[in-house]
Design a protein around this motif. Sequence first.
Motif, PDB file in Angstrom:
ATOM      1  N   TRP A  19       9.537 -42.317  13.336  1.00 53.69           N
ATOM      2  CA  TRP A  19       8.521 -41.304  13.062  1.00 53.69           C
ATOM      3  C   TRP A  19       8.899 -40.015  13.770  1.00 53.69           C
ATOM      4  N   TRP A  20       8.433 -38.896  13.224  1.00 56.35           N
ATOM      5  CA  TRP A  20       8.646 -37.632  13.940  1.00 56.35           C
ATOM      6  C   TRP A  20       7.404 -36.759  13.853  1.00 56.35           C
ATOM      7  N   GLY A  21       7.256 -35.942  14.893  1.00 59.62           N
ATOM      8  CA  GLY A  21       6.133 -35.010  14.938  1.00 59.62           C
ATOM      9  C   GLY A  21       6.404 -33.985  16.017  1.00 59.62           C
ATOM     10  N   ARG A  22       5.380 -33.213  16.321  1.00 56.84           N
ATOM     11  CA  ARG A  22       5.549 -32.154  17.312  1.00 56.84           C
ATOM     12  C   ARG A  22       4.500 -32.237  18.407  1.00 56.84           C
ATOM     13  N   THR A  23       4.915 -31.782  19.590  1.00 59.29           N
ATOM     14  CA  THR A  23       3.964 -31.651  20.686  1.00 59.29           C
ATOM     15  C   THR A  23       3.150 -30.386  20.437  1.00 59.29           C
ATOM     16  N   ARG A  24       2.102 -30.202  21.228  1.00 63.92           N
ATOM     17  CA  ARG A  24       1.311 -28.970  21.106  1.00 63.92           C
ATOM     18  C   ARG A  24       2.186 -27.752  21.377  1.00 63.92           C
ATOM     19  N   THR A  25       3.228 -27.930  22.203  1.00 63.66           N
ATOM     20  CA  THR A  25       4.111 -26.814  22.535  1.00 63.66           C
ATOM     21  C   THR A  25       5.274 -26.695  21.549  1.00 63.66           C
ATOM     22  N   ASP A  26       5.142 -27.345  20.398  1.00 61.22           N
ATOM     23  CA  ASP A  26       6.099 -27.232  19.295  1.00 61.22           C
ATOM     24  C   ASP A  26       7.456 -27.875  19.569  1.00 61.22           C
ATOM     25  N   ARG A  27       7.449 -28.932  20.371  1.00 61.30           N
ATOM     26  CA  ARG A  27       8.703 -29.665  20.578  1.00 61.30           C
ATOM     27  C   ARG A  27       8.760 -30.840  19.614  1.00 61.30           C
TER      28      ARG A  27
END
Length: 448
Positions: A392-400
């Motif tokens: 799976w992939w996604g982003r942190t709130r800080t766009d990482r």
Amino acid sequence: MPARYHLWTIGCQMNTADSQRLAAALEELGYTPTGQPAQADVIVLNTCVVRQSAEDKVYGRLSSLRPLKERCPGLVIGVMGCLVGPRQVDHLRERFPWVDVWMPPSQPEPLLRMLRERGYAAEGTKSDRRLLPLSARGRVVTACIPVVLGCSTGCTYCVIPYRRGAERSRPVEEIIAEAEALVAQGVREITLLGQIVDRYGLDLPEKTTLAALLRSLHRIADLWRIRFLTSHPRWFTEELLNAVAELPKVCEHIELPVQAGDDEVLARMRRGYTVAEYCHLVALIRERIAGVSIATDIIVGFPGETEEQFRRTYELLAGLRLDKVHIARYSPRPQTLAARRYPDDVPEEEKERRRKALEELQTSIAEELNARLLGQTVEVLVEGRDERKGRWWGRTRTDRLVFFESTEDWLGRLAQVRITWSGPWSLIGEAVTSTPPGSPYPPLDRPL
Ligand code: SAH
């Protein structure tokens, strides 16, 4: 067999957002997507001309479509985006006669009208779906909403005002309605787009602001995250700073292009701030927004940029240690003041040397910043699954960007992920909690 469309997009998020809307409209007309131009009944190129290299890619693509059109004259070819400025169309028609329809940025209507008129597609119904990036390819978790169209700020290097037209903010109600419709379809994160997004509302009769818009969007119950880009340092207000700091759904991630680290270069770019003012703003943002990540854009080799002036840009980035830096070599653009006034006098090899130097610097900074997250648990909104690698992939709130393996279905959920590997461009971890799929935000007991 159903009719098929092939959509090719390059350039900024605004183009991606335009393409998502066009895809939704085409799917509503009964078309299904294909990655193969040769199998398509409709091909659309959504173009960018911000630098010569992008424009050249567009010409390459356009030329490659000619034999296809010759083989199947019924094929409909449309070109949208910044190649299609108001002054360019006649010339483009002459040069690329195999293109059926030319569409300025964000204006897909001419193609849709043509498809209906030619009877290639059934008359579409004007449902909500039209607005939406809900695609035949599956659920979409994040979406962009253009809130400021065009640009009227004359940065001397930039062609965008000549291609996207004058700045105009969209009405608040229209944006809220679009956001609500997106959220109803399962979107959980919305990014508000504008060339200078922090100027949102200043041109509207009711004189609203981006901060006020963020507060309104914040009330949408099943919307979990809000971002906005790109901010211009000159219009980043105290009010906006407070909104980001106070509103839990607004992610601590600011895109704030500096472009150069030398005041004389900044003045010739007509950016309207000094290096000291930029640094002051970065310090303020960091002080007020805990854990904020800041990204920037840099142009190297602007006309007349000396080695010493470039060193200042290098030192600035080394000192600020920003989270992400987009670096571009200066490219003279037709109609712009810089192209008319200043000779493009920094040799290409020198521009490339400067670009590489900044790239290497930033890679090591990003590597160090990401390494600090090792062992920590971060919140990831899961956007998709890489089937090939089974993760799976996604982003942190800080766009990482974060990857993790799991057999559960995580799409559209918030995962708490413990980071086990870090590199300069991404992180890998393991999901530590399996929060139920639902809003992380309790109903608000006070208006924000
Ligand atoms: N309005 C947005 C986006 C502009 S285009 C902004 O202010 O950031 C995105 C980036 O492309 C710019 O920030 C700039 O760094 C770069 N760019 C724009 N024109 C360019 C040119 N002529 N040559 C090289 N880079 C350019």
